[in-house]
Design an enzyme around this catalytic site. Structure first.
Site, PDB file in Angstrom:
ATOM      1  N   SER A   1      22.205  53.172  29.116  1.00  0.00           N
ATOM      2  CA  SER A   1      23.581  53.214  28.478  1.00  0.00           C
ATOM      3  C   SER A   1      24.317  54.427  29.169  1.00  0.00           C
ATOM      4  CB  SER A   1      23.495  53.870  27.093  1.00  0.00           C
ATOM      5  OG  SER A   1      24.557  54.126  26.237  1.00  0.00           O
TER       6      SER A   1
ATOM      7  N   TYR B   1      19.709  58.504  20.044  1.00  0.00           N
ATOM      8  CA  TYR B   1      20.140  57.516  20.771  1.00  0.00           C
ATOM      9  C   TYR B   1      20.401  58.048  22.272  1.00  0.00           C
ATOM     10  CZ  TYR B   1      22.544  53.642  22.828  1.00  0.00           C
ATOM     11  OH  TYR B   1      22.923  52.447  23.552  1.00  0.00           O
TER      12      TYR B   1
END
Length: 317
Positions: A164, A176
């Protein structure tokens, strides 16, 4: 002099364009294993590669997801249920893949399965909240990869890990961003180690896309549950206005999400079938024009930007 420079630059980009578009032959003989195919990027990629003629081995978390995918693809696509957080499930899936590919080996491994919740300011979270995300996004990637590496090495194939832009610049708390930084580090070391065997490793670094990972409803539900269980001291420090601002930022995030998932799956496909795949793929204009440049900015400048745009706690100085 400027003319020569312009010609040189033009030739460089022409060569780059040509190399980028060279595609491998005999795609119908190549097996690709994809995790997280119930929805989002994984589901679209499975359909996309199946249409290309590759032998897709799609791993879904649920049998319902697998059944839906089979109904949208050809008979060549095969499915298996997989929970990447359970080693026994990973081992069973790896054995299934081995039986499917036999002596040909596994050309492509796409580690796509991932979650984004629970996410909140770090102080509001518990150790288990971090573990929940790391188990899927990082340890799941590692477990699946290590289980299938012998098959990938046999085919001199490709490993494609979905990271990401949050693996390049950490913009919020929780597991995350940590998990995606870990995927970046794991992929870097893996790429160097496997280069001796002719195996290529690529990372996909999407910006914000409209998937289950960025669902506003799920995000707000999770955040409010975390807020409700927080201690009175923490609630006093952050305040109710912080909660309202956090909700507003979640709504704004969803509005900014790109809906065209093919911008990501096209990068995945290129990493699998191109003769000269890239090491990193930035998918989405927000990734290319905002988050990637931010990752190269001085830390103090990024901190100042985030201080300015992020929700402010009640007791902020």
């Amino acid at each position: 002099m400027w003319l020569y420079l312009a010609v040189f630059v033009g030739l460089y980009y022409l060569l780059h364009w040509y190399r980028e578009r060279q595609v491998l032959s005999h795609l119908r003989d190549k097996y690709v294993f994809i995790t997280g195919c119930d929805s989002g990027f994984g589901k679209l990629l499975a359909r996309q590669l199946d249409a290309r003629g590759l032998r897709v081995l799609a791993a879904c978390l649920t049998e319902k997801g697998a059944e839906q995918l089979r109904g949208q693809t050809s008979d060549r696509l095969e499915t298996v249920t997989l929970d990447v957080t359970k080693t026994e499930s990973v081992a069973a899936a790896a054995q299934w893949v081995k039986e499917c590919v036999r002596d040909k080996g596994l050309w492509g491994l796409v580690n796509n399965a991932g979650i984004s919740l629970p996410t909140a300011p770090n102080e509001l979270l518990t150790k288990q909240d971090f573990v929940t995300i790391l188990d899927v996004n990082l340890l799941g990637v590692i477990d699946v990869t290590l289980s299938l590496l012998p098959l990938v090495r046999r085919a001199r194939g490709r490993v494609v890990n979905v990271s990401s832009v949050m693996g390049r610049v950490s913009l919020f708390g929780g597991g995350y961003c940590i998990s995606k930084y870990g995927v970046e580090a794991f992929s870097d070391s893996l790429r160097r180690e496997l280069s001796y065997f002719g195996v290529k490793v690529a990372m996909i670094e999407p910006g914000y896309f409209k998937t289950a990972v960025t669902s506003k409803e799920r995000f707000l539900k999770s955040f409010l549950e975390i807020w409700d269980r927080s201690s009175p001291e923490v609630k006093e420090a952050y305040g109710e206005k912080f909660v309202a601002d956090y909700k507003k930022s979640a709504e704004q995030m969803e509005q900014k999400c790109t809906q065209d998932l093919s911008l990501v799956t096209n990068c995945m496909e290129h990493a699998l079938i191109a003769c000269h795949p890239r090491t990193r793929y930035s998918a989405g204009w927000d990734a290319k024009l905002l988050y990637l440049p931010m990752s190269y900015m001085p830390t103090f400048l990024v901190d100042a930007i985030m201080y300015w745009v992020s929700p402010s706690p009640a007791k902020a100085l």
